[in-house]
Design an enzyme around this catalytic site. Structure first.
Site, PDB file in Angstrom:
ATOM      1  CB  ILE A 206      -0.975  -0.142   1.403  1.00 36.89           C
ATOM      2  CG1 ILE A 206      -1.966  -1.111   1.124  1.00 36.89           C
ATOM      3  CG2 ILE A 206      -1.620   1.279   1.316  1.00 36.89           C
ATOM      4  CD1 ILE A 206      -2.880  -1.364   2.291  1.00 36.89           C
TER       5      ILE A 206
ATOM      6  CB  SER B 258      -6.608   2.799  10.595  1.00 42.09           C
ATOM      7  OG  SER B 258      -7.133   2.003  11.466  1.00 42.09           O
ATOM      8  CB  SER B 259      -6.117  -2.297   9.964  1.00 42.63           C
ATOM      9  OG  SER B 259      -6.758  -3.627   9.530  1.00 42.63           O
TER      10      SER B 259
ATOM     11  CB  VAL C 253      -4.965  -4.349   0.977  1.00 41.76           C
ATOM     12  CG1 VAL C 253      -4.603  -3.972  -0.626  1.00 41.76           C
ATOM     13  CG2 VAL C 253      -6.137  -3.544   1.381  1.00 41.76           C
TER      14      VAL C 253
ATOM     15  CE1 TYR D 155      -2.070  -4.247  11.431  1.00 40.51           C
ATOM     16  CE2 TYR D 155      -4.143  -5.580  11.116  1.00 40.51           C
ATOM     17  CZ  TYR D 155      -3.088  -4.385  10.688  1.00 40.51           C
ATOM     18  OH  TYR D 155      -3.250  -3.933   9.659  1.00 40.51           O
TER      19      TYR D 155
ATOM     20  CE  LYS E 183      -2.373  -0.652  11.353  1.00 38.74           C
ATOM     21  NZ  LYS E 183      -1.555   0.279  10.474  1.00 38.74           N
TER      22      LYS E 183
ATOM     23  CB  THR F  37      -0.184  -6.022   0.599  1.00 42.38           C
ATOM     24  OG1 THR F  37      -0.435  -6.323   1.839  1.00 42.38           O
ATOM     25  CG2 THR F  37      -0.856  -4.771  -0.154  1.00 42.38           C
TER      26      THR F  37
END
Ligand SMILES: NC(=O)c1ccc[n+]([C@@H]2O[C@H](COP(=O)([O-])OP(=O)(O)OC[C@H]3O[C@@H](n4cnc5c(N)ncnc54)[C@H](OP(=O)(O)O)[C@@H]3O)[C@@H](O)[C@H]2O)c1
Length: 260
Positions: free
Chosen positions: A23, A149-150, A197, A163, A167, A199
């Site tokens: 990203i 963020s997420s 996403v 995690y 975030k 990645t």
């Protein structure tokens, strides 16, 4: 006459942490396409070539780019990131700071250990706090700070104790800094929070986690798929522009409607 000046980033300078791939690389290229000069940051020796390739792609677009190996986990690396930005800035200003670099490993609560806790909080929370502190003297009025963020911050996904906490902390920071840096500095501070996403971070998730997430992905309202970098980067770029000046302290959902 068509006038896109409100979305131009011509002549601005941006630091994008973790922009060797994924990203962050997408954001770096997207900002450059709108005219910004970019500090391309990476940390692993193995990513140098990829990061260098992003620098070359940006230079081909026609703006300035500079490579900077630095870990956001090491406060002593921050002056290197700031100095790199000042080298490519035409006016001694750093207009845009994108907090993208992050660790994102999964572990059930019973398996969380202090090492994992420390590494994730050092990278995802402590890192942006002290990098912002270091860059702040150079951020002009009209400056932009954006966190990636997420969806993890709000969805409540099993296995994301650490995690998700980091975030959620990012989302809290944008609300605090929107107030602290608004009247006093004229800076807006926002979050973009992607869902899954495609990645390295996503594909490195363990098999069971990916399997558990599949029904949610298939139910994504916008389309039954994981997001692509190209779904996220333009939204980040928009928040960097003059046209977004009345948005601060907000979280822009970039998750195909998984939640809002
Ligand atoms: N992918 C997803 O599904 C997803 C979903 C929601 C949110 N996000 C968020 O989006 C952001 C980018 O994720 P991604 O999937 O693109 O990650 P990624 O593909 O794993 O890339 C991570 C990037 O961060 C850099 N990085 C890691 N630790 C660093 C450190 N200590 N200092 C400086 N740079 C560091 C890496 O550099 P090297 O190449 O040198 O290792 C790399 O450029 C993260 O904040 C992540 O939490 C991702």
């Amino acid at each position: 006459m068509v006038d896109f000046s409100g979305v131009s980033l011509e002549g601005k300078t941006a630091i994008v942490t973790g922009s060797s791939r994924g990203i962050g690389a997408g954001i770096a290229l997207q900002l450059a396409k709108r005219g910004a000069n970019i500090v391309v940051n990476y940390v692993s020796e193995g990513s140098k070539e990829r990061a260098d390739e992003i620098v070359k792609q940006i230079q081909k677009i026609g703006t300035k780019a500079i490579l900077c190996q630095a870990s956001v986990m090491n406060i002593q690396d921050n002056p290197r990131l700031v100095d790199a930005a000042l080298q490519i800035s035409k006016d001694g200003k750093i207009d845009i700071l994108i907090h993208n670099a992050a660790l994102g490993n999964e572990a059930d609560l019973k398996d969380v250990n202090v090492e994992m806790y420390n590494s994730h909080f050092d990278c995802n929370v402590r890192g942006p706090i002290f990098l912002t502190q270091a860059a702040l003297p150079y951020l002009p009025r009209g400056g932009r700070i954006i966190f990636i963020s997420s969806a993890a911050a709000r969805l409540g996904v099993a296995g994301q104790t650490v995690y998700a906490s980091t975030k959620a902390a990012n989302e809290a920071l944008v609300r605090v800094w929107a107030k602290e840096l608004g009247h006093s500095h004229g800076i807006t501070v926002n979050c973009v929070n992607p869902g899954p996403v495609a990645t390295d971070q996503w594909f490195q998730s363990d098999e069971q986690f990916l399997k558990d997430m599949q029904p949610m992905i298939e139910a994504t309202p916008a389309a039954p798929r994981v997001g692509e970098v190209e779904d996220i980067a333009p939204l980040v770029a928009f928040l960097c522009t003059e046209d977004s000046k009345w948005t601060t302290g907000s979280v822009l959902s970039a998750n195909g409607g998984l939640y809002n």
